[in-house]
Design a protein around this motif. Structure first.
Motif, PDB file in Angstrom:
ATOM      1  N   UNK A 188     -11.156  -8.704  -3.228  1.00  0.00           N
ATOM      2  CA  UNK A 188     -11.778  -9.289  -2.038  1.00  0.00           C
ATOM      3  C   UNK A 188     -13.095  -9.977  -2.395  1.00  0.00           C
ATOM      4  N   UNK A 189     -13.891  -9.325  -3.223  1.00  0.00           N
ATOM      5  CA  UNK A 189     -15.164  -9.944  -3.608  1.00  0.00           C
ATOM      6  C   UNK A 189     -14.936 -11.223  -4.408  1.00  0.00           C
ATOM      7  N   UNK A 190     -14.014 -11.160  -5.362  1.00  0.00           N
ATOM      8  CA  UNK A 190     -13.700 -12.360  -6.127  1.00  0.00           C
ATOM      9  C   UNK A 190     -13.240 -13.484  -5.212  1.00  0.00           C
ATOM     10  N   UNK A 191     -12.364 -13.141  -4.267  1.00  0.00           N
ATOM     11  CA  UNK A 191     -11.851 -14.150  -3.346  1.00  0.00           C
ATOM     12  C   UNK A 191     -12.955 -14.807  -2.538  1.00  0.00           C
ATOM     13  N   UNK A 192     -13.884 -13.997  -2.038  1.00  0.00           N
ATOM     14  CA  UNK A 192     -14.987 -14.547  -1.248  1.00  0.00           C
ATOM     15  C   UNK A 192     -15.877 -15.450  -2.089  1.00  0.00           C
ATOM     16  N   UNK A 193     -16.202 -14.995  -3.295  1.00  0.00           N
ATOM     17  CA  UNK A 193     -17.088 -15.774  -4.157  1.00  0.00           C
ATOM     18  C   UNK A 193     -16.421 -17.079  -4.595  1.00  0.00           C
ATOM     19  N   UNK A 194     -15.143 -17.006  -4.955  1.00  0.00           N
ATOM     20  CA  UNK A 194     -14.430 -18.208  -5.390  1.00  0.00           C
ATOM     21  C   UNK A 194     -14.285 -19.200  -4.242  1.00  0.00           C
ATOM     22  N   UNK A 195     -13.938 -18.685  -3.063  1.00  0.00           N
ATOM     23  CA  UNK A 195     -13.782 -19.568  -1.903  1.00  0.00           C
ATOM     24  C   UNK A 195     -15.091 -20.282  -1.582  1.00  0.00           C
ATOM     25  N   UNK A 196     -16.183 -19.532  -1.613  1.00  0.00           N
ATOM     26  CA  UNK A 196     -17.485 -20.146  -1.334  1.00  0.00           C
ATOM     27  C   UNK A 196     -17.839 -21.194  -2.380  1.00  0.00           C
ATOM     28  N   UNK A 197     -17.523 -20.903  -3.637  1.00  0.00           N
ATOM     29  CA  UNK A 197     -17.823 -21.850  -4.705  1.00  0.00           C
ATOM     30  C   UNK A 197     -16.998 -23.130  -4.567  1.00  0.00           C
ATOM     31  N   UNK A 198     -15.683 -22.968  -4.434  1.00  0.00           N
ATOM     32  CA  UNK A 198     -14.791 -24.133  -4.400  1.00  0.00           C
ATOM     33  C   UNK A 198     -15.067 -25.009  -3.186  1.00  0.00           C
ATOM     34  N   UNK A 199     -15.428 -24.386  -2.077  1.00  0.00           N
ATOM     35  CA  UNK A 199     -15.683 -25.156  -0.856  1.00  0.00           C
ATOM     36  C   UNK A 199     -17.109 -25.684  -0.744  1.00  0.00           C
ATOM     37  N   UNK A 200     -17.935 -25.401  -1.737  1.00  0.00           N
ATOM     38  CA  UNK A 200     -19.273 -25.979  -1.743  1.00  0.00           C
ATOM     39  C   UNK A 200     -19.161 -27.471  -2.059  1.00  0.00           C
ATOM     40  N   UNK A 201     -19.989 -28.310  -1.464  1.00  0.00           N
ATOM     41  CA  UNK A 201     -19.864 -29.765  -1.661  1.00  0.00           C
ATOM     42  C   UNK A 201     -19.893 -30.187  -3.123  1.00  0.00           C
ATOM     43  N   UNK A 202     -20.799 -29.633  -3.909  1.00  0.00           N
ATOM     44  CA  UNK A 202     -20.930 -30.051  -5.307  1.00  0.00           C
ATOM     45  C   UNK A 202     -19.682 -29.720  -6.112  1.00  0.00           C
ATOM     46  N   UNK A 203     -19.156 -28.504  -5.922  1.00  0.00           N
ATOM     47  CA  UNK A 203     -17.994 -28.101  -6.703  1.00  0.00           C
ATOM     48  C   UNK A 203     -16.745 -28.838  -6.232  1.00  0.00           C
ATOM     49  N   UNK A 204     -16.626 -29.061  -4.931  1.00  0.00           N
ATOM     50  CA  UNK A 204     -15.486 -29.833  -4.424  1.00  0.00           C
ATOM     51  C   UNK A 204     -15.473 -31.228  -5.035  1.00  0.00           C
ATOM     52  N   UNK A 205     -16.650 -31.853  -5.095  1.00  0.00           N
ATOM     53  CA  UNK A 205     -16.723 -33.181  -5.713  1.00  0.00           C
ATOM     54  C   UNK A 205     -16.367 -33.111  -7.193  1.00  0.00           C
ATOM     55  N   UNK A 206     -16.766 -32.032  -7.831  1.00  0.00           N
ATOM     56  CA  UNK A 206     -16.452 -31.866  -9.250  1.00  0.00           C
ATOM     57  C   UNK A 206     -14.940 -31.783  -9.465  1.00  0.00           C
ATOM     58  N   UNK A 207     -14.248 -31.055  -8.602  1.00  0.00           N
ATOM     59  CA  UNK A 207     -12.797 -30.952  -8.696  1.00  0.00           C
ATOM     60  C   UNK A 207     -12.144 -32.307  -8.443  1.00  0.00           C
ATOM     61  N   UNK A 208     -12.616 -33.004  -7.414  1.00  0.00           N
ATOM     62  CA  UNK A 208     -12.055 -34.315  -7.114  1.00  0.00           C
ATOM     63  C   UNK A 208     -12.290 -35.290  -8.260  1.00  0.00           C
ATOM     64  N   UNK A 209     -13.419 -35.138  -8.949  1.00  0.00           N
ATOM     65  CA  UNK A 209     -13.688 -35.970 -10.111  1.00  0.00           C
ATOM     66  C   UNK A 209     -12.708 -35.720 -11.248  1.00  0.00           C
TER      67      UNK A 209
END
Length: 332
Positions: free
Chosen positions: A275-296
């Motif tokens: 659960x903790x991993x899921x929350x931390x990963x979700x918050x990271x991936x959905x952060x604007x900077x990381x989302x842009x990094x993935x799209x890049x």
């Protein structure tokens, strides 16, 4: 000395644990997690999308967890070696797996016996991103569309050599499907990862592939490779001018399927840790900077939580198994 609010939160957590049937020790373990560096296994060599995404995830998630995450490439056997190692690791949250769909879906249909069962030996933590793939050729192939590629293959039997990043992967499945459906002669050339495959595609050892947008898009820009169509039901954000297979006149389910790159843990990993991993990963991936990094990277961010990832896997698995069986691909 802990303050009253910390003590109160711990007592509340233990009370909830007793109600839902969790071990109080597991809850306390979740609070202490991670207690040492975390291994993040990638079942393919360095250089492909999964490896690139794993290193970005290790950096961002490591900062959120306050602990080092080390990426380990355990390539071989179509992802089996690394996946099996992750499945057999201690279920304490200190070994994770970042995987494309093949090792946890298609391999169940491709192999009569696997050393692991992804349905019972692993559990999803989060779908990180959707990996978009694209049918591409090098300059030796005159085709500029899917139709022209098929016509060329019929005129020049044996001339097309389709590379994949391993047996049973999406390029292999599509190569087999195209050969069977259109009666054309395409040789499948498997590699131990996408990096070596792209090197040989550029060098002319192979001349066609279905590869990740991440690995190929820079070569489209230079004109060394030519994109023909993307898989999935919509155009890839990173390649807005490239049609889908359906737009090109080929709406078969083999070309519509896309799959997530998923973070997984050994099945018995305690729920509080997952659960903790899921929350931390979700918050990271959905952060604007990381989302842009993935799209890049040419991928599209998801960042769901464990329960959502589990439902997605349960829905996706039978579709992949049927498609794999329909293509007739077997590996043993």
């Amino acid at each position: 000395m802990k303050n009253r609010s910390q003590i109160g939160r711990r007592r509340a957590a233990l009370l909830i644990a007793s109600v839902v049937g969790l071990s109080p020790l597991a809850v306390l373990a979740g609070e202490a997690y991670p207690g040492k560096p975390v291994r993040l296994i990638v079942a393919y060599p360095a250089g492909g999308l999964t490896d690139t995404l794993a290193r970005a995830l290790a950096d961002g998630l490591g900062k959120r967890l306050g602990q080092t995450i080390v990426v380990e490439n355990k390539a071989g056997a179509g992802g089996i070696i690394g996946t099996d190692q992750a499945a057999r690791s201690p279920a304490d949250g200190h070994t994770l797996l970042l995987t494309i769909p093949g090792p946890i879906t298609a391999n169940l249909a491709l192999y009569r016996k696997l050393p692991y069962d992804p349905r019972t030996d692993l559990r999803p933590v989060s779908d990180i991103a959707t990996a978009r793939t694209v049918l591409a050729v090098n300059a030796s192939v005159p085709a500029r569309s899917v139709r022209e590629l098929i016509d060329y293959a019929k005129r020049e039997p044996g001339k097309l050599r389709m590379g994949s990043w391993g047996p049973g992967t999406q390029p292999h499945t599509i190569q087999t499907y195209m050969a069977k459906t259109y009666g054309i002669d395409i040789l499948h050339v498997p590699y131990r990862g996408e990096g070596p495959m792209v090197t040989d595609l550029l060098a002319g050892q192979i001349n066609v592939t279905v590869g990740s947008v991440t690995a190929l898009q820079q070569h489209f820009a230079t004109g060394k490779l030519r994109p023909l169509a993307v898989t999935g039901t919509s155009r890839a954000k990173a390649l807005p001018d490239v049609p889908t297979f359906a737009e090109a006149g080929y709406g078969d389910s083999a070309y519509r399927l896309t799959g997530p790159i998923t973070l997984m843990a050994p099945a018995r990993t305690p729920q509080p840790i997952v659960a903790r991993l899921g929350e931390e990963v979700s918050a990271l991936v959905n952060s604007p900077d990381f989302s842009r990094r993935i799209e890049g990277m040419g991928a599209e961010p998801i960042g769901n939580r464990p329960a959502e990832a589990e439902r997605a896997y349960a829905a996706y698995l039978p579709v992949v198994l049927k498609l794999t069986a329909d293509t007739g691909v077997t590996l043993d």
